[in-house]
Design a protein around this motif. Structure first.
Motif, short mmCIF file in Angstrom:
data_model
loop_
_atom_site.label_atom_id
_atom_site.label_comp_id
_atom_site.label_asym_id
_atom_site.label_seq_id
_atom_site.Cartn_x
_atom_site.Cartn_y
_atom_site.Cartn_z
N ASP A 71 38.79 30.16 24.79
CA ASP A 71 37.39 29.74 24.81
C ASP A 71 37.16 28.48 25.63
N ASP A 72 38.21 28.00 26.29
CA ASP A 72 38.08 26.77 27.07
C ASP A 72 37.11 26.99 28.23
N PRO A 73 36.12 26.11 28.40
CA PRO A 73 35.14 26.28 29.48
C PRO A 73 35.70 25.97 30.87
N ASP A 74 36.82 25.27 30.93
CA ASP A 74 37.43 24.94 32.22
C ASP A 74 38.09 26.20 32.79
N GLU A 75 37.60 26.67 33.93
CA GLU A 75 38.11 27.90 34.54
C GLU A 75 39.59 27.81 34.90
N GLU A 76 40.04 26.64 35.32
CA GLU A 76 41.44 26.48 35.68
C GLU A 76 42.34 26.67 34.46
N ILE A 77 41.94 26.09 33.35
CA ILE A 77 42.71 26.27 32.11
C ILE A 77 42.69 27.73 31.70
N TYR A 78 41.51 28.34 31.74
CA TYR A 78 41.41 29.76 31.37
C TYR A 78 42.29 30.62 32.27
N ASN A 79 42.27 30.38 33.56
CA ASN A 79 43.08 31.16 34.50
C ASN A 79 44.58 31.01 34.20
N ASN A 80 45.00 29.80 33.86
CA ASN A 80 46.41 29.58 33.51
C ASN A 80 46.78 30.30 32.21
N VAL A 81 45.89 30.23 31.23
CA VAL A 81 46.11 30.92 29.94
C VAL A 81 46.16 32.42 30.17
N PHE A 82 45.22 32.93 30.95
CA PHE A 82 45.16 34.36 31.27
C PHE A 82 46.47 34.82 31.91
N THR A 83 46.94 34.07 32.89
CA THR A 83 48.18 34.41 33.60
C THR A 83 49.37 34.40 32.65
N GLN A 93 35.29 38.93 25.26
CA GLN A 93 35.36 39.46 26.63
C GLN A 93 36.66 39.06 27.30
N ARG A 94 37.05 37.81 27.11
CA ARG A 94 38.29 37.34 27.73
C ARG A 94 39.51 38.04 27.12
N VAL A 95 39.48 38.26 25.81
CA VAL A 95 40.57 39.00 25.16
C VAL A 95 40.66 40.41 25.75
N GLU A 96 39.51 41.06 25.88
CA GLU A 96 39.48 42.40 26.46
C GLU A 96 40.04 42.40 27.88
N ASP A 97 39.68 41.39 28.65
CA ASP A 97 40.17 41.29 30.03
C ASP A 97 41.70 41.17 30.07
N VAL A 98 42.24 40.34 29.19
CA VAL A 98 43.69 40.16 29.15
C VAL A 98 44.37 41.47 28.74
N ILE A 99 43.86 42.11 27.69
CA ILE A 99 44.45 43.36 27.21
C ILE A 99 44.41 44.43 28.31
N HIS A 100 43.27 44.58 28.95
CA HIS A 100 43.14 45.60 30.00
C HIS A 100 44.07 45.31 31.18
N THR A 101 44.21 44.05 31.53
CA THR A 101 45.11 43.69 32.63
C THR A 101 46.56 44.00 32.27
N ILE A 102 46.96 43.66 31.06
CA ILE A 102 48.33 43.95 30.61
C ILE A 102 48.57 45.46 30.62
N GLN A 103 47.63 46.21 30.07
CA GLN A 103 47.80 47.67 30.02
C GLN A 103 47.83 48.26 31.44
N PHE A 104 46.97 47.79 32.31
CA PHE A 104 46.94 48.29 33.68
C PHE A 104 48.25 47.98 34.40
N ASP A 105 48.77 46.77 34.21
CA ASP A 105 50.04 46.39 34.84
C ASP A 105 51.19 47.26 34.33
N GLU A 106 51.17 47.57 33.04
CA GLU A 106 52.20 48.44 32.46
C GLU A 106 52.14 49.84 33.09
N ILE A 107 50.92 50.35 33.24
CA ILE A 107 50.74 51.68 33.82
C ILE A 107 51.22 51.69 35.28
#
Length: 114
Positions: free
Chosen positions: A16-28, A55-69
């Motif tokens: 939920d961090d509003p800083d995009e850089e922090i979010y991008n690092n967490v996402f990665t 929404q961010r949780v969904e984005d992470v899950i979808h990215t992980i699943q897509f990468d696995e596929i």
């Protein structure tokens, strides 16, 4: 709690961090863990009513699943594939991660027999 679980939960708490850089690092970092972190993300999605976090949780899950596929399809392709049905089953896991490919295979086998 295992050390990994503490780290997952700490990273998920930062979604939920509003800083995009922090979010991008967490996402990665969460994506690097792969599918092992998905149950923790799903739990967060169920218990956190913040739309941004969901929404961010969904984005992470979808990215992980897509990468696995993608990884599974690359392995399939390297094995000189002749059976396109196997690729279909791999792709099907993206849309139905909890689906049962054995049921699909059995139904196709029954159709072939008929």
């Amino acid at each position: 709690m295992k050390p990994d679980t503490i780290e997952y939960k700490s990273l998920i708490a930062l979604l939920d961090d509003p800083d995009e850089e922090i979010y991008n690092n967490v996402f990665t970092k969460l994506c690097e863990y792969g599918k092992i972190v998905i149950p923790h993300l799903e739990s967060e999605w169920e218990h956190n009513l913040d739309e941004l976090v969901q929404q961010r949780v969904e984005d992470v899950i979808h990215t992980i699943q897509f990468d696995e596929i993608k990884s599974e399809l690359k392995i399939w392709a390297l094995n000189k594939p002749e059976n396109l049905f196997q690729a279909l089953l791999i792709i099907n896991k993206y849309f139905y991660p909890e689906g049962n490919n054995e049921n699909i295979t059995q139904k196709i086998e029954n159709i072939k027999k008929e």
